[in-house]
Design a protein around this motif. Structure first.
Motif, mmCIF file in Angstrom:
data_model
loop_
_atom_site.group_PDB
_atom_site.id
_atom_site.type_symbol
_atom_site.label_atom_id
_atom_site.label_comp_id
_atom_site.label_asym_id
_atom_site.label_seq_id
_atom_site.Cartn_x
_atom_site.Cartn_y
_atom_site.Cartn_z
ATOM 1 N N ARG A 31 8.253 12.775 2.603
ATOM 2 C CA ARG A 31 9.456 12.153 3.157
ATOM 3 C C ARG A 31 9.119 10.826 3.844
ATOM 4 O O ARG A 31 9.892 9.873 3.793
ATOM 5 N N THR A 32 7.943 10.770 4.480
ATOM 6 C CA THR A 32 7.531 9.532 5.126
ATOM 7 C C THR A 32 7.387 8.415 4.105
ATOM 8 O O THR A 32 7.835 7.280 4.332
ATOM 9 N N THR A 33 6.765 8.708 2.970
ATOM 10 C CA THR A 33 6.577 7.697 1.930
ATOM 11 C C THR A 33 7.910 7.254 1.353
ATOM 12 O O THR A 33 8.148 6.060 1.134
ATOM 13 N N VAL A 34 8.815 8.209 1.106
ATOM 14 C CA VAL A 34 10.138 7.862 0.573
ATOM 15 C C VAL A 34 10.876 6.943 1.538
ATOM 16 O O VAL A 34 11.485 5.937 1.132
ATOM 17 N N CYS A 35 10.807 7.255 2.829
ATOM 18 C CA CYS A 35 11.494 6.425 3.818
ATOM 19 C C CYS A 35 10.882 5.027 3.894
ATOM 20 O O CYS A 35 11.596 4.035 4.068
ATOM 21 N N ARG A 36 9.569 4.940 3.762
ATOM 22 C CA ARG A 36 8.922 3.622 3.791
ATOM 23 C C ARG A 36 9.361 2.786 2.600
ATOM 24 O O ARG A 36 9.658 1.595 2.725
ATOM 25 N N LYS A 37 9.421 3.405 1.417
ATOM 26 C CA LYS A 37 9.844 2.670 0.221
ATOM 27 C C LYS A 37 11.316 2.289 0.310
ATOM 28 O O LYS A 37 11.722 1.206 -0.139
ATOM 29 N N LEU B 60 -1.224 -6.863 4.085
ATOM 30 C CA LEU B 60 -1.069 -5.501 3.563
ATOM 31 C C LEU B 60 0.397 -5.090 3.495
ATOM 32 O O LEU B 60 0.808 -4.351 2.586
ATOM 33 N N SER B 61 1.208 -5.571 4.451
ATOM 34 C CA SER B 61 2.639 -5.271 4.416
ATOM 35 C C SER B 61 3.288 -5.930 3.210
ATOM 36 O O SER B 61 4.114 -5.319 2.514
ATOM 37 N N VAL B 62 2.923 -7.185 2.950
ATOM 38 C CA VAL B 62 3.470 -7.898 1.797
ATOM 39 C C VAL B 62 3.100 -7.178 0.505
ATOM 40 O O VAL B 62 3.942 -6.982 -0.385
ATOM 41 N N GLU B 63 1.841 -6.778 0.397
ATOM 42 C CA GLU B 63 1.396 -6.075 -0.809
ATOM 43 C C GLU B 63 2.137 -4.764 -0.996
ATOM 44 O O GLU B 63 2.508 -4.395 -2.114
ATOM 45 N N ALA B 64 2.355 -4.034 0.116
ATOM 46 C CA ALA B 64 3.062 -2.750 0.024
ATOM 47 C C ALA B 64 4.507 -2.953 -0.419
ATOM 48 O O ALA B 64 5.016 -2.226 -1.282
ATOM 49 N N TYR B 65 5.181 -3.951 0.153
ATOM 50 C CA TYR B 65 6.571 -4.218 -0.229
ATOM 51 C C TYR B 65 6.650 -4.666 -1.687
ATOM 52 O O TYR B 65 7.570 -4.273 -2.414
ATOM 53 N N HIS B 66 5.704 -5.486 -2.116
ATOM 54 C CA HIS B 66 5.682 -5.942 -3.506
ATOM 55 C C HIS B 66 5.553 -4.746 -4.453
ATOM 56 O O HIS B 66 6.269 -4.634 -5.461
#
Length: 325
Positions: A83-89, A35-41
């Motif tokens: 802001r949480t989503t922006v920081c994750r991206k 799931l981490s790989v998919e999110a980063y992709h």
């Protein structure tokens, strides 16, 4: 740019190779969770599409930190991301940029770019259910059907063990020991840890194994614990959808969306948060909870203490030598 929410196949060709190489590195060398790989992709795909349509850059070579900063503003102002989503991206972009620098001495275009500040109070403290809310959620599945037996067991295991939804979906029959009340989890980075199962979770699994699972199992899923109606392993997407539907039915943390339909704040991860919070409230040691959750650092686990100010006050009252006058 309304179509920025894009699948990875829409990455511009001139940006694709380096993203693919980075994703391969995450999978093979870092053993990152699926799931981490998919999110980063997905995060890098979105950034590449933004660069293609909103800048003059033909590839990664000329991207600058100003482009990254502009993209953060775009996500906040145009896409209305939290802001949480922006920081994750931004974290995905930073890792990608740092990897380019280490691998081929390319400019680290995300270096020193800062994301929006995050308020602990408003955004990052996990939402936990009360015990009564958990009970209401667990009662939703109709256990007179094979699917209901499976869904009840998935909910019970998520709450009893605190495991991640991806870890739940990957459970095998050989992973669990119902006599001992435990299961072996292959977590992030392929690290193994032991998760514990309470009495209700053990009973729900036994009921599912006896009546529910035989309905779904196929030759290719002989060893999988939780199986879909199609004879495949259940997916994280299915569990997320089911948990959301069950929470709405149980009226747990529900709210009305703009179109008038009912939604909920509950996700599978909410049960993980609830597990940790209730363990902490019950007096469990922080280090023990860290081990059960599979956290690298106890600081991550300490987030749960922030959800319980009354527990902190009680601990001070009970244990500080100068509490009483």
């Amino acid at each position: 740019m309304a179509g920025l929410h894009s699948i990875a196949s829409e990455i511009p060709d001139s940006f694709r190779d380096e993203i693919d190489a980075f994703i391969a590195w995450m999978e093979l060398e870092r053993s990152a969770a699926k799931l981490s790989v998919e999110a980063y992709h997905q995060d890098l795909a979105q950034f590449a599409i933004y660069l293609k349509h909103s800048t003059s850059h033909a590839d990664w070579q000329t991207v600058t930190k100003e482009d990254v900063s502009a993209y953060l503003q775009f996500m906040s102002n145009e896409m209305n991301y939290t802001r949480t989503t922006v920081c994750r991206k931004l974290a995905a972009i930073r890792m990608f940029s740092q990897r380019r620098f280490v691998e081929s001495q390319q400019t680290d275009f995300a270096e020193l770019v800062t994301g929006p500040s995050i308020s602990w109070k408003n955004e990052t403290i996990p939402k936990a259910l009360s015990i009564a809310q958990v009970d209401a959620l667990l009662k939703v599945p109709v256990v007179s059907t094979p699917a209901g037996l499976r869904d009840r067991a998935t909910l019970e295991v998520l709450y009893s063990s605190g495991i991640r939804v991806s870890e739940l979906c990957n459970l095998d029959l050989t992973s669990i020991n119902l006599d001992e009340g435990c299961c072996m989890i292959h977590g992030k980075g392929n690290k193994e840890r032991l998760a514990l199962l309470g009495g209700p979770a053990i009973k729900s699994i036994r009921d599912y194994l006896a009546v529910g699972r035989p309905t779904f199992v196929k030759p290719k899923t002989q060893n999988a614990l939780f199986i879909s109606k199609f004879g495949t392993r259940i997916t994280a997407r299915y569990v997320q959808k089911f948990v959301k539907t069950a929470a709405i039915q149980a009226k747990v943390l529900t709210y009305n969306k703009e179109d008038g339909t009912l939604d909920t704040q509950v996700s599978p991860h909410t049960l993980r948060h609830s597990f940790a919070t209730h363990m902490l409230q019950g007096g469990a040691d922080m280090r023990a909870i860290q081990d059960l959750l599979g956290h690298e650092s106890v600081e991550t686990t300490e987030i749960y203490a922030k959800t319980n100010p009354e527990m902190i006050l009680e601990a001070h009252a009970l244990h500080h030598p100068r509490t009483f006058h």
